[in-house]
Design a protein around this motif. Structure first.
Motif, PDB file in Angstrom:
ATOM      1  N   SER A 151       0.837  -1.200   0.000  1.00  0.00           N
ATOM      2  CA  SER A 151       0.000   0.000   0.000  1.00  0.00           C
ATOM      3  C   SER A 151       0.873   1.252   0.000  1.00  0.00           C
ATOM      4  O   SER A 151       1.858   1.331   0.738  1.00  0.00           O
ATOM      5  N   GLY A 152       0.508   2.217  -0.813  1.00  0.00           N
ATOM      6  CA  GLY A 152       1.165   3.520  -0.781  1.00  0.00           C
ATOM      7  C   GLY A 152       2.601   3.547  -1.279  1.00  0.00           C
ATOM      8  O   GLY A 152       3.291   4.553  -1.100  1.00  0.00           O
ATOM      9  N   ALA A 153       3.071   2.479  -1.930  1.00  0.00           N
ATOM     10  CA  ALA A 153       4.463   2.493  -2.417  1.00  0.00           C
ATOM     11  C   ALA A 153       4.670   3.601  -3.447  1.00  0.00           C
ATOM     12  O   ALA A 153       5.766   4.132  -3.602  1.00  0.00           O
ATOM     13  N   GLN A 154       3.576   3.969  -4.141  1.00  0.00           N
ATOM     14  CA  GLN A 154       3.704   5.012  -5.166  1.00  0.00           C
ATOM     15  C   GLN A 154       4.001   6.386  -4.563  1.00  0.00           C
ATOM     16  O   GLN A 154       4.466   7.275  -5.255  1.00  0.00           O
ATOM     17  N   TRP A 155       3.705   6.570  -3.263  1.00  0.00           N
ATOM     18  CA  TRP A 155       3.962   7.858  -2.616  1.00  0.00           C
ATOM     19  C   TRP A 155       5.162   7.792  -1.674  1.00  0.00           C
ATOM     20  O   TRP A 155       5.541   8.800  -1.087  1.00  0.00           O
ATOM     21  N   ILE A 187      14.465  -0.239  -7.994  1.00  0.00           N
ATOM     22  CA  ILE A 187      13.119  -0.510  -7.467  1.00  0.00           C
ATOM     23  C   ILE A 187      12.069  -0.061  -8.466  1.00  0.00           C
ATOM     24  O   ILE A 187      12.036   1.093  -8.876  1.00  0.00           O
ATOM     25  N   ASP A 188      11.222  -1.005  -8.878  1.00  0.00           N
ATOM     26  CA  ASP A 188      10.190  -0.728  -9.872  1.00  0.00           C
ATOM     27  C   ASP A 188       8.822  -0.926  -9.216  1.00  0.00           C
ATOM     28  O   ASP A 188       8.452  -2.045  -8.878  1.00  0.00           O
ATOM     29  N   VAL A 189       8.108   0.182  -9.041  1.00  0.00           N
ATOM     30  CA  VAL A 189       6.793   0.134  -8.391  1.00  0.00           C
ATOM     31  C   VAL A 189       5.710   0.095  -9.462  1.00  0.00           C
ATOM     32  O   VAL A 189       5.604   1.017 -10.268  1.00  0.00           O
ATOM     33  N   ARG A 190       4.935  -0.981  -9.510  1.00  0.00           N
ATOM     34  CA  ARG A 190       3.875  -1.090 -10.525  1.00  0.00           C
ATOM     35  C   ARG A 190       2.513  -1.146  -9.841  1.00  0.00           C
ATOM     36  O   ARG A 190       2.305  -1.937  -8.934  1.00  0.00           O
ATOM     37  N   PRO A 191       1.579  -0.329 -10.323  1.00  0.00           N
ATOM     38  CA  PRO A 191       0.260  -0.279  -9.674  1.00  0.00           C
ATOM     39  C   PRO A 191      -0.522  -1.585  -9.811  1.00  0.00           C
ATOM     40  O   PRO A 191      -0.434  -2.263 -10.824  1.00  0.00           O
ATOM     41  N   LEU A 192      -1.275  -1.929  -8.781  1.00  0.00           N
ATOM     42  CA  LEU A 192      -2.254  -3.024  -8.857  1.00  0.00           C
ATOM     43  C   LEU A 192      -3.618  -2.407  -8.578  1.00  0.00           C
ATOM     44  O   LEU A 192      -3.731  -1.503  -7.758  1.00  0.00           O
ATOM     45  N   HIS A 193      -4.620  -2.898  -9.256  1.00  0.00           N
ATOM     46  CA  HIS A 193      -5.952  -2.337  -9.047  1.00  0.00           C
ATOM     47  C   HIS A 193      -6.765  -3.197  -8.104  1.00  0.00           C
ATOM     48  O   HIS A 193      -6.680  -4.411  -8.129  1.00  0.00           O
ATOM     49  N   MET A 195     -10.454  -4.283  -6.066  1.00  0.00           N
ATOM     50  CA  MET A 195     -11.845  -4.548  -6.448  1.00  0.00           C
ATOM     51  C   MET A 195     -12.757  -3.358  -6.201  1.00  0.00           C
ATOM     52  O   MET A 195     -13.841  -3.284  -6.769  1.00  0.00           O
ATOM     53  N   ASN A 196     -12.316  -2.392  -5.375  1.00  0.00           N
ATOM     54  CA  ASN A 196     -13.142  -1.206  -5.139  1.00  0.00           C
ATOM     55  C   ASN A 196     -12.838  -0.113  -6.167  1.00  0.00           C
ATOM     56  O   ASN A 196     -13.276   1.018  -6.024  1.00  0.00           O
ATOM     57  N   GLY A 197     -12.054  -0.469  -7.204  1.00  0.00           N
ATOM     58  CA  GLY A 197     -11.764   0.477  -8.275  1.00  0.00           C
ATOM     59  C   GLY A 197     -10.583   1.385  -7.990  1.00  0.00           C
ATOM     60  O   GLY A 197     -10.184   2.172  -8.844  1.00  0.00           O
ATOM     61  N   GLU A 198     -10.011   1.288  -6.795  1.00  0.00           N
ATOM     62  CA  GLU A 198      -8.902   2.181  -6.454  1.00  0.00           C
ATOM     63  C   GLU A 198      -7.556   1.542  -6.752  1.00  0.00           C
ATOM     64  O   GLU A 198      -7.447   0.331  -6.897  1.00  0.00           O
ATOM     65  N   HIS A 199      -6.559   2.414  -6.816  1.00  0.00           N
ATOM     66  CA  HIS A 199      -5.192   1.926  -6.888  1.00  0.00           C
ATOM     67  C   HIS A 199      -4.539   2.286  -5.569  1.00  0.00           C
ATOM     68  O   HIS A 199      -4.048   3.386  -5.397  1.00  0.00           O
ATOM     69  N   GLY A 200      -4.622   1.382  -4.610  1.00  0.00           N
ATOM     70  CA  GLY A 200      -4.025   1.643  -3.300  1.00  0.00           C
ATOM     71  C   GLY A 200      -2.743   0.876  -3.130  1.00  0.00           C
ATOM     72  O   GLY A 200      -1.767   1.380  -2.607  1.00  0.00           O
ATOM     73  N   PHE A 201      -2.742  -0.366  -3.629  1.00  0.00           N
ATOM     74  CA  PHE A 201      -1.525  -1.154  -3.447  1.00  0.00           C
ATOM     75  C   PHE A 201      -0.797  -1.406  -4.759  1.00  0.00           C
ATOM     76  O   PHE A 201      -1.291  -1.077  -5.843  1.00  0.00           O
ATOM     77  N   ASN A 202       0.406  -1.985  -4.643  1.00  0.00           N
ATOM     78  CA  ASN A 202       1.325  -2.107  -5.773  1.00  0.00           C
ATOM     79  C   ASN A 202       2.052  -3.426  -5.711  1.00  0.00           C
ATOM     80  O   ASN A 202       2.114  -4.061  -4.661  1.00  0.00           O
ATOM     81  N   GLU A 203       2.657  -3.811  -6.856  1.00  0.00           N
ATOM     82  CA  GLU A 203       3.671  -4.854  -6.792  1.00  0.00           C
ATOM     83  C   GLU A 203       5.001  -4.164  -7.046  1.00  0.00           C
ATOM     84  O   GLU A 203       5.079  -3.219  -7.833  1.00  0.00           O
ATOM     85  N   VAL A 204       6.018  -4.611  -6.345  1.00  0.00           N
ATOM     86  CA  VAL A 204       7.281  -3.887  -6.361  1.00  0.00           C
ATOM     87  C   VAL A 204       8.413  -4.872  -6.636  1.00  0.00           C
ATOM     88  O   VAL A 204       8.540  -5.886  -5.940  1.00  0.00           O
ATOM     89  N   PHE A 205       9.189  -4.556  -7.674  1.00  0.00           N
ATOM     90  CA  PHE A 205      10.283  -5.440  -8.077  1.00  0.00           C
ATOM     91  C   PHE A 205      11.617  -4.832  -7.677  1.00  0.00           C
ATOM     92  O   PHE A 205      11.870  -3.651  -7.949  1.00  0.00           O
ATOM     93  N   PHE A 206      12.465  -5.637  -7.050  1.00  0.00           N
ATOM     94  CA  PHE A 206      13.795  -5.212  -6.616  1.00  0.00           C
ATOM     95  C   PHE A 206      14.814  -5.934  -7.476  1.00  0.00           C
ATOM     96  O   PHE A 206      14.849  -7.170  -7.505  1.00  0.00           O
ATOM     97  N   THR A 207      15.597  -5.168  -8.208  1.00  0.00           N
ATOM     98  CA  THR A 207      16.674  -5.803  -8.971  1.00  0.00           C
ATOM     99  C   THR A 207      17.966  -5.059  -8.665  1.00  0.00           C
ATOM    100  O   THR A 207      18.191  -3.957  -9.153  1.00  0.00           O
TER     101      THR A 207
END
Ligand SMILES: Cc1cc2nc3c(=O)[nH]c(=O)nc-3n(C[C@H](O)[C@H](O)[C@H](O)COP(=O)(O)OP(=O)(O)OC[C@H]3O[C@@H](n4cnc5c(N)ncnc54)[C@H](O)[C@@H]3O)c2cc1C
Lengths: 421, 372
Positions: A151-155, A187-193, A195-207
């Motif tokens: 949650s909130g990784a985009q911010w 660190i690559d932060v990619r949005p996940l959507h 079911m309530n239509g919001e983008h609150g959480f993310n998947e995050v790749f560490f390379t």
């Protein structure tokens, strides 16, 4: 709606003192940044933190009194990313002096937002099976792997990272806890959507992401204890709607007065309690007289009221400012309330509940809460996991036989796939 | 009641509908269509009619249908529900067709049913209004006699597929009582607004009638009886869909709990989940038995249909939503995402629960009908 008023002395005293300070000091003309800095210096932003560190050493019950003072004064509440809510209490218990000095000031002032890099595709309930690795070299730690539902990784400016630093010992013993800078190339932060239509959480790749050696909390291999602290605080989390901390959200330079209005409007009805919301909508729809609905509305109100008492009772264990397994009970109670609010709310809406935007005021908020409801019993440890904690740690029931506790991590089955050797 | 077990023919029907939907209307397609205004793939709808004869399955041969019974239609509905099919089947083949069949208007049946049976016409029944009541006696839409016809003034809301239907049967109050009318979608004075829905796979619309010319179906004042039969049949039809959805959501949960590992073992090995899934199976199987019984009752025109309808709608509403919510819980974080299909079942379960009245509403009706 009348509310039972039987607050503790600590609650009332803290409320009055905070209200006194806010009456003099709240200034809607200040920028969010300047207001939060003023708040940090006063100790009223984070009253449960120690006096040496932006707080007043108050109990959680007293802190609830302080929160009500913010609502009463109409002042912008303190910043509330997972850094303030979970990271700071974790640092206060597990961080060294240098780490507290480095991280607590920007958190207290809302200059930073943090996220929680715990869950992985293969490891959610079984968080101790995390596979993301951190490897130490002379240059510091290098991280490879994937986190999910962050949650909130985009911010976030930084994240609390649980990573595996030793695969040859049982899973709990090979984990380390880090504070990692999010804005770096690995660190690559990619949005996940959701079911309530919001983008609150993310998947995050560490390379090959980098962490300086002094950002490890405690010793290598000791990360589980800090993670458990974070999880325990997570069950108690209580915050008010406020502006978003950190630079990325871009709200620090806005006037605090505008920010407090927007935060309040984020809830269309302006209410925090679900029973009040649903009861209000029922009244607007002229349904409060329906005998069956009356029963359900009263039950919802009673559940929410009792939850309030339960949370306060449990908080007395927190006089030491260390949360206990009691948090699992309050979290279970909240899941139940969320479900009851969803079902009663949508029944009150009836046919209007079929719509994305029910015409009645408050209807959209009921709909949004309903579509967010499944998150309550999953996020921060599922209901099943909370029940297990209550059984084993509160009731002292014998532990479930476990096959994976004493086995080296590399021999375990994780998630839906077999570990690569 | 004669048959409760499915015949070989019925099983064949189920298989062919299931294969057709898996092939032509998989969930990936459902997701694309739910973003559109009418939610319908015209090609699939036409094929469902021309190849499988689904729309006309329970319509007598004399009106262009296949002449099977409601028992066969319930099988179709169950499969449509399992696939979250978003086209206008419930609106056209159940609500509208049943209304026409229940009316005494032989001419209207001959005129209108063949095109509904073939799928050429999409029809719906507009009976609810802004007050959201499922009780037809609250109808306000006003019907006035003109020289040789009727004109309608008022509104309808929550009309299933009301934005895409070509033929709209409308419940109105005339001098003389509740009456049923037919209106073409292109009629002057009719304004249709599609309402965005919580469950995007179900399309609803609000309709404004400003002096719309209409054809009376049956006779003035006979629509209360028509609506009784329509609403009971539709409640059972919806319950059949709910059964399909519940079974599919339940299967998803069981399958996932066998492959997902935490703590070094499949999550299905934890009794906390295993026992809940056993309870869910009991609910789904109970629902299946109730739906089968109800479908046979409708097929035979049994007197007890009103009782069974409310019984089964209440039970189906609770079972489907319970299973759909548990399916998300058993999936954990992935179940909360938009990309996973679990939420589509959750939303369909909620909308099916509310549509035609929730469990509380139907238990109240049941209480009256069993003369409590
Ligand atoms: C809205 C939301 C926000 C989130 N935010 C964050 C975040 O910011 N950072 C972060 O790290 N994570 C976050 N999460 C992730 C969350 O912590 C996990 O989803 C949760 O811990 C469950 O893990 P999982 O999804 O892997 O499910 P799993 O662990 O695979 O669980 C699947 C099912 O199995 C059950 N189960 C598992 N073990 C047992 C057992 N021993 N006994 C009985 N039942 C069991 C579970 O209860 C569940 O029903 C968030 C999740 C949500 C929904």
């Amino acid at each position: 709606m009348p509310q039972p008023e039987d607050r503790s002395d600590a609650y009332l005293a803290a409320r009055e003192a905070a209200l006194g300070w806010l009456t003099v000091n709240w200034d809607p003309q200040l920028s969010v940044r300047a207001w939060w800095a003023r708040l940090a210096d006063s100790g009223w932003g984070f009253p449960t933190w120690p006096e040496d560190w932006f707080g007043r050493g108050l109990s959680a019950d007293a802190a609830a009194g302080v929160r009500s003072a913010f609502l009463e004064a109409g002042a912008l509440p303190p910043p509330a990313s997972l850094g303030q809510q979970l990271g700071a209490p974790m640092l206060l218990l597990h961080g060294n002096a240098e780490q507290k000095a480095r991280f607590l000031p920007p958190l207290a002032r809302g200059e930073e937002s943090w996220c929680q890099f715990f869950s992985e595709p293969g490891s959610g309930s079984d968080l101790a099976s995390a596979q993301t690795r951190a490897v130490l070299s002379e240059a510091g730690w290098t991280v490879d792997g994937q986190k999910v539902w962050t949650s909130g990784a985009q911010w976030a400016d930084r994240g609390m990272l649980l990573a595996r630093t030793n695969r040859d010992v049982p899973k709990h013993q090979g984990l380390s806890f880090f504070v990692i800078d999010v804005g770096q190339p690995g660190i690559d932060v990619r949005p996940l959507h959701q079911m309530n239509g919001e983008h609150g959480f993310n998947e995050v790749f560490f390379t090959g992401a980098h962490i300086d050696d002094d950002r490890i909390i405690g010793e290598a291999g000791d990360g589980w204890s800090a993670a458990v602290t974070v999880l325990m605080y997570e069950r108690f989390m209580a915050s008010l709607p406020t502006a978003m901390p950190g630079r990325k959200a871009g709200q620090l330079d806005e006037p605090a007065g505008a920010a407090v209005q927007r935060a309040a409007q984020a809830r269309s009805s302006g209410r925090t309690g679900v029973s009040e919301l649903v009861i209000d909508v029922a009244a607007r729809l002229g349904e409060s007289g329906d005998p069956v609905l009356r029963q359900r509305l009263a039950a919802l109100w009673a559940t929410e009221t009792i939850n309030g008492y339960l949370a306060r009772g449990g908080l007395s264990d927190r006089e030491s400012r260390r949360p206990s397994a009691h948090g699992s009970l309050t979290k279970l109670a909240r899941s139940e309330l969320v479900r009851a609010g969803r079902d009663t709310g949508l029944s009150v809406l009836g046919a209007q509940g079929l719509l994305q935007d029910p015409a009645v005021p408050g209807g959209s908020e009921i709909r949004h809460r309903a579509l967010s409801s499944p998150g309550a019993s999953i996020a921060g440890g599922t209901d099943e996991i909370q029940r297990g904690i209550v059984g084993e740690r509160v009731l002292g029931l014998p532990k479930e036989p476990r096959t994976d506790r004493d086995v080296p991590f590399r021999d375990l089955t994780i998630g839906t796939q077999r570990q690569a050797p | 009641m004669t048959t409760l077990g499915a015949t070989a023919e019925q099983e064949e029907l189920r298989d062919s509908v299931r294969r057709f939907l898996a092939d032509r209307a998989p969930l990936t397609r459902v997701r694309e269509l739910m973003e559109t205004e009418d939610g319908t793939d015209k090609g699939v709808w036409e094929q469902a009619g021309s190849q499988l004869g689904l729309q006309g399955i329970a319509i007598p041969e004399e009106y262009g249908g296949a002449g099977f019974t409601f028992a066969e239609q319930a099988i179709v509905l169950e499969e449509l529900g399992a696939a979250l099919y978003g086209g206008p089947f419930l609106a056209s083949a159940v609500l509208a067709a049943t209304a026409l069949l229940a009316s005494s208007d032989e001419a209207a049946r001959r005129d209108l049913l063949p095109a509904i049976a073939s799928g050429e016409t999409i029809a719906t029944l507009a009976f609810t209004e802004d007050n959201g009541s499922w009780d037809p006696s609250t109808t306000r839409l006003f019907a006035a006699k003109t020289g040789d016809g009727w004109r309608l003034d008022g509104h309808k809301s929550f009309v299933l597929d009301g934005g895409s239907a070509g033929l709209i049967l409308v419940l109105g109050v005339a001098d003389g009582g509740l009456s049923l009318f037919a209106v073409g979608a292109g009629s002057a004075g009719l304004t249709r607004t599609v309402l965005p829905t919580l469950d995007q796979t179900r399309k609803l619309a609000r309709l404004e009638f400003d002096g719309v010319t209409a054809r009376l179906i049956g006779s003035v004042g006979d629509a209360a009886a028509i609506m009784d039969r329509v609403l009971d049949t539709a409640a059972i039809a919806l319950a059949a869909e709910q059964l399909g959805g519940a079974q599919r959501a339940f299967d998803m949960a069981v399958e996932y709990s066998k492959v997902r590992h935490q703590f070094g073992r499949p999550i299905g090995s934890f009794q906390a989940l295993k026992h809940r899934m056993a309870d869910m199976l009991l609910e789904v199987e109970s629902l299946r038995s109730a739906v089968n019984y109800a479908a046979a009752a409708v097929a035979e025109g049994a007197e007890e249909v009103p009782i069974i309808a409310s019984l089964v709608k209440a039970y189906a509403s609770e079972t489907f939503f319970h299973v759909a919510a548990e399916n998300i819980q058993i999936h954990g974080g992935i179940g909360f995402t938009w990309e996973h299909d679990a939420h589509l079942y959750f939303k369909r379960a909620k909308s099916s629960e509310l549509f035609l009245g929730d469990a509380t509403y139907h238990r109240e009706r049941l209480a009256s009908r069993i003369e409590l």
